[in-house]
Design a protein around this motif. Structure first.
Motif, PDB file in Angstrom:
ATOM      1  N   ASN A 154       0.759  -1.073   0.068  1.00  0.00           N
ATOM      2  CA  ASN A 154      -0.066  -0.071   0.059  1.00  0.00           C
ATOM      3  C   ASN A 154       0.774   1.298   0.234  1.00  0.00           C
ATOM      4  OD1 ASN A 154      -2.607  -1.129   0.134  1.00  0.00           O
ATOM      5  ND2 ASN A 154      -2.789  -1.152   2.281  1.00  0.00           N
ATOM      6  N   ALA A 155       1.951   1.234   0.707  1.00  0.00           N
ATOM      7  CA  ALA A 155       2.770   2.296   1.147  1.00  0.00           C
ATOM      8  C   ALA A 155       3.352   2.824  -0.278  1.00  0.00           C
ATOM      9  CB  ALA A 155       3.942   2.375   2.107  1.00  0.00           C
ATOM     10  N   HIS A 158       0.667   3.944  -2.973  1.00  0.00           N
ATOM     11  CA  HIS A 158      -0.048   5.296  -2.707  1.00  0.00           C
ATOM     12  C   HIS A 158       0.901   6.529  -2.796  1.00  0.00           C
ATOM     13  CE1 HIS A 158      -3.899   3.784  -2.218  1.00  0.00           C
ATOM     14  NE2 HIS A 158      -3.705   2.728  -1.775  1.00  0.00           N
ATOM     15  N   PRO A 185      -0.878  10.234  -0.160  1.00  0.00           N
ATOM     16  CA  PRO A 185      -1.877  11.542   0.115  1.00  0.00           C
ATOM     17  C   PRO A 185      -2.505  11.538   1.628  1.00  0.00           C
ATOM     18  CG  PRO A 185      -2.935   9.388  -1.204  1.00  0.00           C
ATOM     19  CD  PRO A 185      -1.525   9.287  -0.900  1.00  0.00           C
ATOM     20  N   GLY A 186      -2.110  10.555   2.286  1.00  0.00           N
ATOM     21  CA  GLY A 186      -2.693  10.655   3.810  1.00  0.00           C
ATOM     22  C   GLY A 186      -4.269  10.033   3.404  1.00  0.00           C
ATOM     23  N   ILE A 195     -11.261   1.895   6.383  1.00  0.00           N
ATOM     24  CA  ILE A 195     -10.235   1.213   5.659  1.00  0.00           C
ATOM     25  C   ILE A 195      -9.903  -0.219   6.122  1.00  0.00           C
ATOM     26  CG2 ILE A 195      -9.203   3.231   4.411  1.00  0.00           C
ATOM     27  CD1 ILE A 195      -7.024   3.055   6.296  1.00  0.00           C
ATOM     28  N   ARG A 201     -13.145   0.433   0.195  1.00  0.00           N
ATOM     29  CA  ARG A 201     -12.052   1.059  -0.712  1.00  0.00           C
ATOM     30  C   ARG A 201     -12.415   2.787  -0.777  1.00  0.00           C
ATOM     31  NH1 ARG A 201     -12.380  -3.245  -5.245  1.00  0.00           N
ATOM     32  NH2 ARG A 201     -14.364  -2.698  -4.537  1.00  0.00           N
ATOM     33  N   ILE A 202     -11.608   3.334  -0.658  1.00  0.00           N
ATOM     34  CA  ILE A 202     -11.660   5.115  -0.564  1.00  0.00           C
ATOM     35  C   ILE A 202     -12.248   5.684  -2.006  1.00  0.00           C
ATOM     36  CG2 ILE A 202     -10.683   7.205  -0.403  1.00  0.00           C
ATOM     37  CD1 ILE A 202      -8.758   6.214   1.799  1.00  0.00           C
ATOM     38  N   SER A 207      -9.872   1.808  -7.695  1.00  0.00           N
ATOM     39  CA  SER A 207      -9.218   0.563  -7.108  1.00  0.00           C
ATOM     40  C   SER A 207      -9.584  -0.421  -7.759  1.00  0.00           C
ATOM     41  CB  SER A 207      -9.751   0.292  -5.615  1.00  0.00           C
ATOM     42  OG  SER A 207      -9.304   1.377  -4.947  1.00  0.00           O
ATOM     43  N   ALA A 213      -9.071  -5.116  -4.192  1.00  0.00           N
ATOM     44  CA  ALA A 213     -10.302  -5.692  -3.778  1.00  0.00           C
ATOM     45  C   ALA A 213     -10.625  -5.174  -2.500  1.00  0.00           C
ATOM     46  CB  ALA A 213     -10.446  -7.030  -3.866  1.00  0.00           C
ATOM     47  N   LEU A 217      -5.804  -4.328   4.073  1.00  0.00           N
ATOM     48  CA  LEU A 217      -5.711  -3.897   5.214  1.00  0.00           C
ATOM     49  C   LEU A 217      -6.498  -5.036   6.454  1.00  0.00           C
ATOM     50  CD1 LEU A 217      -5.650  -0.262   5.027  1.00  0.00           C
ATOM     51  CD2 LEU A 217      -3.865  -1.317   5.712  1.00  0.00           C
ATOM     52  N   CYS A 218      -7.481  -5.440   5.933  1.00  0.00           N
ATOM     53  CA  CYS A 218      -8.385  -6.251   6.791  1.00  0.00           C
ATOM     54  C   CYS A 218      -7.336  -7.495   6.976  1.00  0.00           C
ATOM     55  CB  CYS A 218      -9.552  -6.662   5.957  1.00  0.00           C
ATOM     56  SG  CYS A 218     -10.795  -7.731   6.956  1.00  0.00           S
ATOM     57  N   PHE A 243       1.628   3.475   9.018  1.00  0.00           N
ATOM     58  CA  PHE A 243       0.888   2.200   9.523  1.00  0.00           C
ATOM     59  C   PHE A 243       2.098   1.430  10.747  1.00  0.00           C
ATOM     60  CE2 PHE A 243      -1.804   3.318   5.879  1.00  0.00           C
ATOM     61  CZ  PHE A 243      -3.069   2.864   6.277  1.00  0.00           C
TER      62      PHE A 243
HETATM   63  P1  ADP Z   1      -6.524  -2.980  -1.241  1.00  0.00           P
HETATM   64  O1  ADP Z   1      -6.121  -4.247  -0.905  1.00  0.00           O
HETATM   65  O2  ADP Z   1      -7.526  -2.832  -2.261  1.00  0.00           O
HETATM   66  O3  ADP Z   1      -5.544  -1.917  -1.681  1.00  0.00           O
HETATM   67  P2  ADP Z   1      -6.568  -2.187   1.436  1.00  0.00           P
HETATM   68  O4  ADP Z   1      -7.518  -2.679   2.550  1.00  0.00           O
HETATM   69  O5  ADP Z   1      -5.224  -2.175   1.622  1.00  0.00           O
HETATM   70  O6  ADP Z   1      -7.146  -2.410  -0.053  1.00  0.00           O
HETATM   71  O7  ADP Z   1      -6.871  -0.693   1.595  1.00  0.00           O
HETATM   72  C1  ADP Z   1      -8.142  -0.083   1.734  1.00  0.00           C
HETATM   73  C2  ADP Z   1      -8.259   1.567   1.352  1.00  0.00           C
HETATM   74  O8  ADP Z   1      -7.263   2.274   2.158  1.00  0.00           O
HETATM   75  C3  ADP Z   1      -7.661   1.515  -0.214  1.00  0.00           C
HETATM   76  O9  ADP Z   1      -8.676   1.716  -1.066  1.00  0.00           O
HETATM   77  C4  ADP Z   1      -6.759   2.900  -0.080  1.00  0.00           C
HETATM   78  O10 ADP Z   1      -7.592   3.930  -0.734  1.00  0.00           O
HETATM   79  C5  ADP Z   1      -6.594   3.191   1.392  1.00  0.00           C
HETATM   80  N1  ADP Z   1      -5.288   2.998   1.799  1.00  0.00           N
HETATM   81  C6  ADP Z   1      -4.578   1.783   2.055  1.00  0.00           C
HETATM   82  N2  ADP Z   1      -3.559   2.208   2.505  1.00  0.00           N
HETATM   83  C7  ADP Z   1      -3.203   3.468   2.353  1.00  0.00           C
HETATM   84  C8  ADP Z   1      -1.939   4.519   2.354  1.00  0.00           C
HETATM   85  N3  ADP Z   1      -0.808   3.974   2.699  1.00  0.00           N
HETATM   86  N4  ADP Z   1      -2.173   5.585   1.818  1.00  0.00           N
HETATM   87  C9  ADP Z   1      -3.276   6.151   1.366  1.00  0.00           C
HETATM   88  N5  ADP Z   1      -4.509   5.326   1.224  1.00  0.00           N
HETATM   89  C10 ADP Z   1      -4.244   4.116   1.474  1.00  0.00           C
END
Ligand code: ADP
Length: 252
Positions: A154-155, A158, A185-186, A195, A201-202, A207, A213, A217-218, A243
């Motif tokens: 993710n890091a 994004h 972007p935070g 999240i 998903r934001i 995405s 999917a 994070l879950c 994180f």
């Molecule tokens: P995915 O597996 O689809 O990346 P995650 O569960 O990992 O989904 O993340 C959920 C949402 O959180 C993502 O849609 C993303 O928009 C946001 N997100 C996760 N990590 C970050 C990050 N480091 N910076 C910004 N947004 C993040």
């Protein structure tokens, strides 16, 4: 009220509670099945339409190769998604049997970074791991590795091109922590808890296009919580995110 009536009343309460709990599980299961089916349908439809378009007219070998490559790439995404869903289903069945052993967090971080280095390179990012001294925990290496990979992925995803993505391993008041620090972007306050929910998903449209999917994070949170730890999030819109995996000390 005599004893028999009292006992009957108690029984009725337990019975109602059990029914309510069952109903909640069924609703949850129905929602999960609907969400999972929806997620699986998207890549399947894409594979099908690429195949159909490919067969519509006669093409040269290079074009067929490209179509083949595209279908394989989408199949890989589908396989990843199925793996994630299986992982979550197993977690739902109760805590997994963990194979606990001493794990050096610095080394674990280096391994995860080495695996994802190629993704960072594609974006001309600098990926560093810093271990401020040896930090060991009792953990299931495979499960914890998964959590770290998801956070790091993710890091990288994004953070902008050329950015510095850091993994810092340290002790905070004798508690082992691993921080994944990005300059992305935070995350706005209204999304910070959500999240971590499955399929959240934001920006769903973007995405989905990228094949994400909303499970990363879950899964990461689940993997850390089965170790008795937690994931903290420090973030500010426009300023990046940290994180932080916080784990119990060895022997605790
Ligand atoms: P995915 O597996 O689809 O990346 P995650 O569960 O990992 O989904 O993340 C959920 C949402 O959180 C993502 O849609 C993303 O928009 C946001 N997100 C996760 N990590 C970050 C990050 N480091 N910076 C910004 N947004 C993040």
């Amino acid at each position: 009220m005599d004893d028999a009536e009292g006992e009957l009343g108690q029984l009725a309460i337990v019975f109602n509670e059990t029914l309510a709990r069952l109903e909640r599980s069924f609703t949850e299961l129905r929602r999960f099945t609907a969400d999972a089916s929806h997620e699986l349908r998207t890549p399947l439809t894409a594979i099908r339409s690429v195949g159909e378009v490919g067969l519509r007219t006669r093409r040269d070998e290079a074009a067929y190769r490209e179509i083949n490559g595209s279908m394989l790439e989408k199949t890989d995404r589908l396989a990843q998604l199925v793996d994630s869903l299986l992982l979550l289903c197993r977690a739902d069945g109760g805590p997994p049997a963990l194979h606990l052993a001493p794990v050096d967090l610095g080394r674990l971080a280096q391994e995860a970074a080495a695996k994802l280095e190629v993704l960072a390179e594609e974006k001309h990012q600098i990926l560093t791991t810093e271990a401020l001294g040896p930090v060991a925990v009792d953990a299931d290496r495979v499960v914890l590795h998964q959590a770290l990979m998801n956070l790091l992925d993710n890091a990288i995803k994004h953070s902008p091109g050329g950015a510095h993505v850091r993994v810092v391993v340290r002790e905070r008041a004798e508690t082992p922590v691993v921080e994944v620090i990005d300059t992305g972007p935070g995350i706005a306050p209204e999304h910070r808890e959500a999240i971590f929910r499955r399929f959240y998903r934001i920006d769903p449209a973007r995405s989905r296009e990228a094949g994400d999917a909303g499970l990363g994070l879950c899964i990461a949170r689940c993997a850390v919580e089965v170790h008795g730890g937690e994931i903290e999030l420090e973030t500010e819109a426009g300023q990046g995110s940290t994180f932080r995996i916080v784990l119990p000390r060895r022997g605790c």
